[in-house]
Design a protein around this motif. Structure first.
Motif, short mmCIF file in Angstrom:
data_model
loop_
_atom_site.label_atom_id
_atom_site.label_comp_id
_atom_site.label_asym_id
_atom_site.label_seq_id
_atom_site.Cartn_x
_atom_site.Cartn_y
_atom_site.Cartn_z
N CYS A 1 -6.01 -0.46 5.94
CA CYS A 1 -6.73 0.40 6.88
C CYS A 1 -7.73 1.24 6.08
O CYS A 1 -7.77 1.19 4.86
CB CYS A 1 -5.76 1.30 7.63
SG CYS A 1 -5.03 2.55 6.58
N CYS B 1 2.77 -0.58 3.95
CA CYS B 1 2.40 -1.92 4.43
C CYS B 1 2.55 -2.94 3.30
O CYS B 1 2.03 -2.74 2.20
CB CYS B 1 0.97 -1.92 4.97
SG CYS B 1 0.82 -0.92 6.45
N CYS C 1 0.85 -1.19 0.00
CA CYS C 1 0.00 0.00 0.00
C CYS C 1 0.89 1.24 0.00
O CYS C 1 1.78 1.38 0.85
CB CYS C 1 -0.91 0.00 1.22
SG CYS C 1 -1.90 1.50 1.33
#
Ligand code: SF4
Lengths: 407, 130
Positions: free
Chosen positions: A30, A11, A4
């Motif tokens: 998230c 991440c 990401c």
């Protein structure tokens, strides 16, 4: 696994399954990362000149023409581009005799400069996960800005020396002007400062550490803080813009506090960099020019100074190329307006206020999803990634290289 | 009750607003989550406005109309918060110190009840061209 590029935690454990041109299933993202991934399917840019759709080659040729004819061009953005694109950008700036600057110029730059020059001790996020017992979020709110920071590194995980983790072995302290989402989570150790009061608060900590009465803050709470800091085995401070904007030109106060803390125990610093590869740009610029940002190649050799910051140069340059950034949304109105009035070239995967105002728009592939490359995480660890979506769109690096060839 | 109230505004982040901005800068969702000013209860009483009512935020840099939102934080009269966005940037000055850091964290502004609608993103775009 996908990476990401929604923030500088990069991440690496994202699972994403695609079906019929959208994500049918994603795991480990998230909320912020989810928005970032969804962005691949909304409001994509198309090549444009003067608001008319054209083909990509014409848009690139027009961008090259604008830059070739400019006497003092500005190349800005870069923090949402790969290291490979940034390297190409620095070459382009050299070739054009341009000014080059990135988002760190009005963000974490003054702290990053001290980190990269070794004035301020730092560590990796993996060290934080393995060793840190105290994390101080100073003017930063990871629950909003880096949502998986606490779960991957600073609070919840069980690390090598922190098997008992947040239940027994980790404490988070928050210093902020408001009770942020992170402060609500760590409310036992939340210290509220007045806007601009971070320097005074640092002086108060220095005083209590030396056994003196602090001038600000609740005395009992300050003494308790001093005792927590003295008992720390391995601490880390994560400064956000709240601290940096508040300290402004008084960063030496922060250096003094760190020196004092490191006389007592171990304390490191990791700046809470926002954009996924801002640190990469700063490192690369330092390696190639000796400066982390705000550089002009006008006279050939690189020169650095506040007069080459985006806020200053927006008013003095005669054309600007903006890549992977939306300064018309993110910068103060005066700077945004100055940029909007220029012949503006915007390289961006998505529509923004900046692409709307641009004379030339060049669509690009989304890094991490549609384009691969390398980036430096907020702690400097290099992360390499491959695209997970096939696209015909060019990457930032390919676009910059094509512009350079056309010039 | 006062027709105008002076406040210091600090710009901050919010994950919901951030997510909306990533999806679209031009959506109502992003406008509704950005065009806000978070105020202490006492300041709302002083202005005689309720949560959700429109306020004109004005200083020497510019002005913007946003919705009032009651703070859930401990008391902070005179201190207000806005999320980083084109709306808050209407009142942020360019550079205030040697480091050329903009003044996002200590913006002085005057608040008053507004007759006008919430400032639209199209109006902000038009202002940049004038
Ligand atoms: S924390 Fe950052 S990198 Fe990780 S999933 Fe969220 S936005 Fe993406």
């Amino acid at each position: 696994m996908a990476i990401c590029t929604g923030c500088s935690l990069l991440c690496e454990d994202i699972v994403a399954a695609l079906k019929d041109g959208s994500f049918s299933h994603v795991k480990n993202l998230c909320r912020k990362g989810h928005g970032h991934f969804q962005a691949a399917f909304t409001e994509r840019t198309v090549p444009m000149i003067d608001k008319e759709q054209v083909d990509q080659d014409r848009a690139i040729a027009k961008a090259a023409e604008i830059l070739r004819n400019a006497k003092s061009p500005l190349l800005y953005g870069w923090s949402n581009s790969t290291l490979e694109a940034q390297a190409a950008g620095i070459k382009l700036a050299e070739k054009l005799g341009a000014t080059i600057d990135d988002t760190s110029s009005f963000c974490q730059g003054i702290l990053m400069e001290r980190i990269l020059s070794g004035k301020i001790p730092t560590c990796t996020l993996d060290d934080v996960r393995n060793f840190a017992d105290i994390s101080i979020f100073w003017g930063s709110d990871p629950s909003s800005s880096h949502p998986r920071h606490l779960s991957r590194f600073s609070y919840y995980p069980r690390g090598e020396k922190r098997q008992k983790s947040y239940e027994e072995e980790r404490t988070c302290i928050v210093v902020d002007v408001r009770k942020s989402a992170t402060a609500r989570l760590c409310s036992n150790y939340y210290f509220r400062v007045a806007p601009g009061g971070d320097g005074e608060f640092m002086e108060a900590i220095l005083a209590v550490l030396e056994g003196k009465i602090p001038k600000v803050g609740d005395k009992k709470k300050m003494i308790e803080l001093s005792s927590v800091l003295k008992k720390t085995e391995w601490g880390v401070i994560f400064p956000g813009l709240g601290m940096i904007y508040s300290l402004q030109d008084k960063m030496e106060l922060f250096e003094r506090l760190l020196a004092k803390l490191n006389e007592i125990t171990t304390f490191k610093v990791i700046p809470m960099v926002g954009h996924y590869n801002m640190r990469g740009f700063n490192e690369l610029m330092r390696e190639k020019t000796g400066f982390i940002n705000r550089v002009s190649f006008k006279g050939g050799a690189p020169v650095h100074g506040p007069e080459y910051s985006v806020t200053a140069t927006a008013r003095t340059c005669d054309a600007a190329l903006v890549i992977g950034s939306d300064p018309l949304s993110a910068l103060p109105f005066g700077t945004a307006r100055a940029l909007a009035r220029l012949p503006l070239i915007a390289i961006d995967p998505r529509r923004s206020l900046t692409t709307d105002a641009a004379k030339v728009v060049i669509p690009s592939a989304l890094s991490g999803l549609e384009a691969g490359g390398t980036a430096a995480r907020m702690d400097g660890v290099k992360i390499k990634f491959e695209p997970i979506i096939d696209t015909k769109l060019l990457s930032d690096e390919q676009i910059i290289t094509r512009i350079m060839e056309a010039i | 009750m006062a027709s105008e109230v002076e406040v210091t505004i600090v710009t901050v982040r919010d994950i919901f607003q951030d997510e909306a901005g990533r999806k679209s800068r031009f959506s109502d969702e992003y406008k509704n989550l950005s065009a806000l000013i978070i105020l202490d209860k006492q300041d709302l009483i002083r202005l005689d406005v309720k949560d959700g009512q429109r306020l004109l935020v004005k200083n020497e840099v510019g002005s913007v109309v946003v919705a009032a939102r009651t703070s859930e934080d401990e008391a902070h009269p005179g201190l207000a918060f806005m999320y980083n966005s084109p709306w808050s940037n209407q009142i942020v000055s360019d550079a205030v110190c040697e480091s050329s850091i903009p003044g996002n964290k200590r913006i002085k502004a005057t608040l008053s009840a507004a007759e006008e609608d919430i400032t639209q993103i199209s109006e902000i775009q038009a202002r940049m061209q004038t």
